[in-house]
Design a protein around this motif. Structure first.
Motif, PDB file in Angstrom:
ATOM      1  N   GLY A   1      -8.990 -76.465 -21.135  1.00 50.21           N
ATOM      2  CA  GLY A   1      -9.001 -76.005 -22.530  1.00 50.21           C
ATOM      3  C   GLY A   1      -9.336 -77.124 -23.504  1.00 50.21           C
ATOM      4  N   LEU A   2      -9.901 -76.749 -24.639  1.00 49.17           N
ATOM      5  CA  LEU A   2     -10.373 -77.749 -25.614  1.00 49.17           C
ATOM      6  C   LEU A   2      -9.664 -77.634 -26.949  1.00 49.17           C
ATOM      7  N   SER A   3      -8.632 -76.755 -27.018  1.00 45.55           N
ATOM      8  CA  SER A   3      -7.907 -76.632 -28.296  1.00 45.55           C
ATOM      9  C   SER A   3      -6.427 -76.906 -28.113  1.00 45.55           C
TER      10      SER A   3
ATOM     11  N   LEU B   1     -29.495 -80.459 -18.685  1.00 44.79           N
ATOM     12  CA  LEU B   1     -29.693 -81.076 -20.008  1.00 44.79           C
ATOM     13  C   LEU B   1     -28.731 -80.446 -21.024  1.00 44.79           C
ATOM     14  N   ARG B   2     -28.422 -79.158 -20.823  1.00 48.98           N
ATOM     15  CA  ARG B   2     -27.509 -78.473 -21.746  1.00 48.98           C
ATOM     16  C   ARG B   2     -26.078 -78.537 -21.236  1.00 48.98           C
ATOM     17  N   GLU B   3     -25.877 -78.236 -19.962  1.00 55.63           N
ATOM     18  CA  GLU B   3     -24.514 -78.131 -19.439  1.00 55.63           C
ATOM     19  C   GLU B   3     -23.848 -79.489 -19.281  1.00 55.63           C
TER      20      GLU B   3
ATOM     21  N   ILE C   1     -23.821 -81.808 -21.530  1.00 51.36           N
ATOM     22  CA  ILE C   1     -23.520 -82.437 -22.834  1.00 51.36           C
ATOM     23  C   ILE C   1     -22.035 -82.725 -22.973  1.00 51.36           C
ATOM     24  N   SER C   2     -21.206 -81.727 -22.711  1.00 47.22           N
ATOM     25  CA  SER C   2     -19.767 -81.867 -22.938  1.00 47.22           C
ATOM     26  C   SER C   2     -19.219 -83.082 -22.196  1.00 47.22           C
ATOM     27  N   GLU C   3     -19.574 -83.180 -20.920  1.00 48.47           N
ATOM     28  CA  GLU C   3     -19.051 -84.291 -20.104  1.00 48.47           C
ATOM     29  C   GLU C   3     -19.649 -85.623 -20.569  1.00 48.47           C
TER      30      GLU C   3
ATOM     31  N   TYR D   1     -14.470 -85.207 -31.800  1.00 46.83           N
ATOM     32  CA  TYR D   1     -13.676 -84.217 -32.535  1.00 46.83           C
ATOM     33  C   TYR D   1     -14.517 -82.960 -32.546  1.00 46.83           C
ATOM     34  N   LYS D   2     -13.991 -81.909 -31.909  1.00 45.23           N
ATOM     35  CA  LYS D   2     -14.821 -80.729 -31.647  1.00 45.23           C
ATOM     36  C   LYS D   2     -14.602 -79.627 -32.676  1.00 45.23           C
ATOM     37  N   ASN D   3     -15.705 -79.066 -33.144  1.00 48.31           N
ATOM     38  CA  ASN D   3     -15.649 -77.792 -33.847  1.00 48.31           C
ATOM     39  C   ASN D   3     -16.482 -76.795 -33.075  1.00 48.31           C
TER      40      ASN D   3
ATOM     41  N   TRP E   1     -24.852 -81.869 -32.284  1.00 43.75           N
ATOM     42  CA  TRP E   1     -24.946 -80.407 -32.413  1.00 43.75           C
ATOM     43  C   TRP E   1     -25.439 -79.811 -31.101  1.00 43.75           C
ATOM     44  N   TYR E   2     -24.806 -78.738 -30.661  1.00 42.60           N
ATOM     45  CA  TYR E   2     -25.341 -77.977 -29.526  1.00 42.60           C
ATOM     46  C   TYR E   2     -24.608 -76.637 -29.488  1.00 42.60           C
ATOM     47  N   GLY E   3     -25.023 -75.742 -28.583  1.00 41.80           N
ATOM     48  CA  GLY E   3     -24.259 -74.501 -28.469  1.00 41.80           C
ATOM     49  C   GLY E   3     -25.099 -73.276 -28.171  1.00 41.80           C
ATOM     50  N   HIS E   4     -24.369 -72.153 -28.239  1.00 36.16           N
ATOM     51  CA  HIS E   4     -24.945 -70.865 -27.846  1.00 36.16           C
ATOM     52  C   HIS E   4     -25.481 -70.190 -29.109  1.00 36.16           C
ATOM     53  N   ILE E   5     -26.587 -70.734 -29.613  1.00 34.66           N
ATOM     54  CA  ILE E   5     -27.030 -70.291 -30.934  1.00 34.66           C
ATOM     55  C   ILE E   5     -27.475 -68.815 -30.891  1.00 34.66           C
TER      56      ILE E   5
ATOM     57  N   LEU F   1     -21.929 -72.355 -32.646  1.00 34.45           N
ATOM     58  CA  LEU F   1     -22.360 -73.756 -32.675  1.00 34.45           C
ATOM     59  C   LEU F   1     -21.204 -74.651 -32.284  1.00 34.45           C
ATOM     60  N   HIS F   2     -21.494 -75.679 -31.468  1.00 33.87           N
ATOM     61  CA  HIS F   2     -20.503 -76.713 -31.158  1.00 33.87           C
ATOM     62  C   HIS F   2     -20.896 -77.953 -31.952  1.00 33.87           C
ATOM     63  N   LEU F   3     -20.045 -78.307 -32.901  1.00 30.03           N
ATOM     64  CA  LEU F   3     -20.324 -79.448 -33.771  1.00 30.03           C
ATOM     65  C   LEU F   3     -19.358 -80.539 -33.337  1.00 30.03           C
TER      66      LEU F   3
ATOM     67  N   ALA G   1     -14.930 -69.982 -31.941  1.00 34.06           N
ATOM     68  CA  ALA G   1     -15.770 -68.918 -31.365  1.00 34.06           C
ATOM     69  C   ALA G   1     -15.365 -68.606 -29.933  1.00 34.06           C
ATOM     70  N   GLU G   2     -15.087 -69.644 -29.135  1.00 38.00           N
ATOM     71  CA  GLU G   2     -14.792 -69.367 -27.713  1.00 38.00           C
ATOM     72  C   GLU G   2     -13.718 -70.280 -27.129  1.00 38.00           C
ATOM     73  N   HIS G   3     -13.361 -71.384 -27.811  1.00 32.80           N
ATOM     74  CA  HIS G   3     -12.405 -72.328 -27.222  1.00 32.80           C
ATOM     75  C   HIS G   3     -10.965 -71.963 -27.521  1.00 32.80           C
ATOM     76  N   GLY G   4     -10.742 -70.928 -28.335  1.00 37.58           N
ATOM     77  CA  GLY G   4      -9.364 -70.544 -28.659  1.00 37.58           C
ATOM     78  C   GLY G   4      -8.796 -71.415 -29.769  1.00 37.58           C
TER      79      GLY G   4
HETATM   80  C1  S2G Z   1     -20.254 -75.866 -24.214  1.00 39.38           C
HETATM   81  C2  S2G Z   1     -18.117 -76.816 -23.580  1.00 39.38           C
HETATM   82  C3  S2G Z   1     -17.025 -77.491 -24.190  1.00 39.38           C
HETATM   83  C4  S2G Z   1     -17.414 -78.444 -25.309  1.00 39.38           C
HETATM   84  O1  S2G Z   1     -20.800 -76.844 -23.690  1.00 39.38           O
HETATM   85  O2  S2G Z   1     -20.780 -74.785 -24.465  1.00 39.38           O
HETATM   86  O3  S2G Z   1     -18.201 -74.767 -24.818  1.00 39.38           O
HETATM   87  O4  S2G Z   1     -17.518 -79.610 -25.017  1.00 39.38           O
HETATM   88  C5  S2G Z   1     -18.825 -76.005 -24.615  1.00 39.38           C
HETATM   89  O5  S2G Z   1     -17.612 -78.025 -26.452  1.00 39.38           O
END
Ligand code: S2G
Ligand code: ZN
Length: 459
Positions: free
Chosen positions: A70-72, A316-318, A320-322, A330-332, A363-367, A372-374, A411-414
Motif C-alpha cells: 500500500g502507498l497511503s 518503461l512504464r511499470e 517507474i514506481s520502483e 511524496y506521492k499524489n 508525472w506518470y499514470g493511467h491518463i 495521474l500520479h504526481l 484515485a486508486e491508492h486509497g
Molecule cells: C503506478 C504504482 C504506485 C506508485 O505505477 O501506476 O499506481 O508508485 C502506481 O504510484
C-alpha cells in the motif's frame, strides 16, 4: 494480550520480535514508524472471528495486512495494534469452469490468481506494478485499479462474492457469486474499498474473463501535455485500447538509469504515451499514428514486434514506481473525468511550478482513466520528515484544484493515513458523516484499522 492471543493461535503464529513487528507493521510507505504490539497469522475463519471478538472484549485494535504494498499507509500499525496478516490464508480453495469463478483466500498473491486463471485458459485482467507481491484481500480493500482499467475496469468489477468478518465479529457472506441478486443493499460493494475499516476480508469469489487476444504495445513521443488527450481521442476513435498510460521524460530517465534499459527511440520527448491493443488492430493503430503525426501531436513512435519487445516497452512504464522509490517520493494519486484532464493539468502544473520550483516532479499514470500520479522527488539536501512536512503543507493547493474539478484526491491508492486529513476535498461533510455512521454499524467498538480513512471528527 499475548496470553489471550496464544489461546487462539499456536505460539509460532504470534510474533512479537522487533524484526517481525517492523516488517509486518507497515506497507510501502515510510513516513510513519511501525509500532504494533504483535503480529498474528490466522489460518482459518474461526480464528479471525475469535480474534475480533477478543478485541471487542479487551479493547484491542486490529490492523489487517496483506501484501504490504500500500502507498497511503492503510496497513501501517503505529500505535500498539495487533497486525492480522493473511500470509497463511493464501490458498485458492475453489474453481468452477461453468461460472468462471475462483474462490481465493484473502492472502492469495495477485500474480498467483493471474497465473491460475491462465492455467484454466482464462484471464484475471486487473494488473499493476506490485501484482507480484500484493494480495487479493488488499486489492479488494483498496479497489485496486492498475494499467488495464480502460478496458477491464477495477477490482470491484471482478468480485462476485466476499466472506468478511465485521468489526463485531460477525461472519457475512456477500452475494455468493451470483450474477444477479436484487435483494437489498449489496454489502460486497461497501466492503470493497473500505480499507479494512468495516470488516476483514477472509475469502473472495473472483470472476475470470475470456483470454485476451495477443497484444501489441506502442510508445509515442509527445511534445505537449495537452496533446496527450488529443492522441487518446484519436486512438479511441480508431480501435479498442487495452491500456493508455503516460509518463514524463524525467520518469523515463529514472527507469533507464535504474534498469539499464534502452530508450524507446533516439530523440527524447517531454512526454510519452504507452498504448496497448489487440494485435489484430495494428493497422488501425498505424493509421491513427499517421493522423497524430500529421497533427504534430506526436513526433516519434515505436511498435512492439514480439511479446518480449512488448514486455520491454511495458517496463518503461511499470518500472517507474520502483525506480523513483530511492528518492522517497511524496506521492499524489489524483483523478478527474478524462474530459477535464487538459484544464486540470494546466492548473496543477501552475501550482506545482510555483510551489515546487526547486523540486523534481515526476508525472506518470493511467491518463486514459483520468488518473495521474504526481510524485515529488526528495532532494538529497532535505531530510525525509522536513520534505514530507513541506509537501503535506502544499498538498491542499493541489487538492483545491482537484475539488474544483470534482475529482478524487486518491484515485486508486486509497486514503489510509496519508490522505485522511484531505478527504474533505473529495467527500462532502454529509458523506463523511454517513461514512462514520456506517463505520459505527459495522465496527461499533472501533476495533478495525483505527485512524485510517476516517477521522472521528464532528466536521
Ligand atoms: C503506478 C504504482 C504506485 C506508485 O505505477 O501506476 O499506481 O508508485 C502506481 O504510484
Ligand atoms: Zn497507478
Amino acid at each position: 494480550m499475548i496470553d489471550a492471543l496464544n489461546e487462539i493461535f499456536s505460539a509460532a503464529r504470534v510474533r512479537t520480535d522487533a524484526e517481525s513487528l517492523t516488517a509486518w507493521g507497515r506497507d510501502w510507505t515510510r513516513s510513519v514508524a511501525p509500532a504494533p504490539a504483535a503480529v498474528v497469522f490466522p489460518e482459518q475463519a474461526s480464528e479471525v472471528v475469535a480474534l475480533v471478538r477478543l478485541a471487542n472484549r479487551r479493547g484491542f485494535k486490529l490492523v489487517p495486512s496483506g501484501g504490504r504494498t500500500g502507498l497511503s499507509g492503510g496497513a501501517v500499525a503505529s500505535a500498539g495494534e495487533i497486525v492480522v496478516s493473511f500470509d497463511r490464508m493464501n490458498r485458492i480453495v475453489g474453481f468452477n469452469a461453468t461460472d468462471r469463478i475462483v474462490r481465493c483466500q484473502a492472502g492469495v498473491v495477485t500474480r498467483v490468481l493471474q497465473e491460475f486463471a491462465a492455467d484454466q485458459g482464462l484471464y484475471y485482467p486487473v494488473d499493476f506494478a506490485s501484482s507480484g507481491s500484493s494480495q487479493i484481500g488488499g486489492n479488494i480493500a483498496t479497489n485496486a485499479g492498475g494499467i488495464r482499467v480502460i478496458r477491464h475496469g477495477l477490482t470491484r468489477d471482478w468480485v462476485v462474492g466476499l466472506t468478511v468478518v465485521t468489526g463485531s465479529g460477525e461472519l457475512v457472506e456477500c452475494n455468493h457469486g451470483l450474477t444477479k441478486n436484487a435483494t437489498g443493499y449489496d454489502f460486497r460493494h461497501l466492503m470493497i474499498g473500505s480499507e479494512g475499516t468495516l470488516g476483514l476480508i477472509l475469502e473472495a469469489e473472483m470472476r475470470l474473463a475470456a483470454p485476451p487476444e495477443p497484444q501489441t504495445v506502442m510508445v509515442l513521443g509527445i511534445n505537449r501535455f495537452g496533446d496527450i488527450l488529443e492522441v487518446l481521442a484519436c486512438f479511441q476513435a480508431a480501435l479498442s485500447l487495452s491500456a493508455f498510460e503516460f509518463f514524463s521524460e524525467l520518469a523515463l530517465t529514472k527507469v533507464l538509469e535504474h534498469r539499464q534499459l534502452r530508450r524507446p527511440f533516439a530523440r527524447a520527448a517531454p512526454f510519452y504515451a504507452l498504448l496497448e491493443f489487440d494485435q489484430g488492430e495494428t493497422e488501425q493503430a498505424t493509421a491513427a499514428f499517421e493522423a497524430c503525426l500529421a497533427q504534430n501531436w506526436v513526433e516519434d513512435g515505436v511498435l512492439s514486434q514480439s511479446e518480449s519487445q512488448a514486455r520491454d516497452l511495458w517496463q518503461l512504464r511499470e518500472g517507474i514506481s520502483e525506480s523513483i522509490a530511492p528518492f522517497t517520493p511524496y506521492k499524489n494519486d489524483v483523478s478527474v473525468k478524462v474530459s477535464q484532464v487538459p484544464q486540470f493539468l494546466v492548473e496543477v502544473e501552475a501550482v506545482v511550478s510555483s510551489r515546487y520550483p526547486d523540486l523534481e516532479v515526476c508525472w506518470y499514470g493511467h491518463i486514459g482513466d483520468g488518473n495521474l500520479h504526481l510524485n515529488i522527488l526528495k532532494p538529497d539536501a532535505l531530510d525525509v520528515s522536513t520534505f514530507y512536512e513541506r509537501c503535506h503543507r502544499i498538498s491542499p493547493q493541489i487538492f483545491e484544484v482537484v475539488e474544483r474539478h470534482s475529482g478524487s484526491i486518491s484515485a486508486e491508492h486509497g486514503v489510509g493515513l496519508l490522505k485522511r486529513d484531505f478527504l474533505g476535498y473529495s467527500r462532502t461533510r454529509v458523506e463523511r458523516r454517513l461514512m462514520r455512521q456506517l463505520k459505527a454499524v459495522f465496527d461499533p467498538n472501533q476495533v478495525l484499522n483505527p485512524g485510517k480513512l476516517l477521522v472521528a471528527d464532528s466536521g
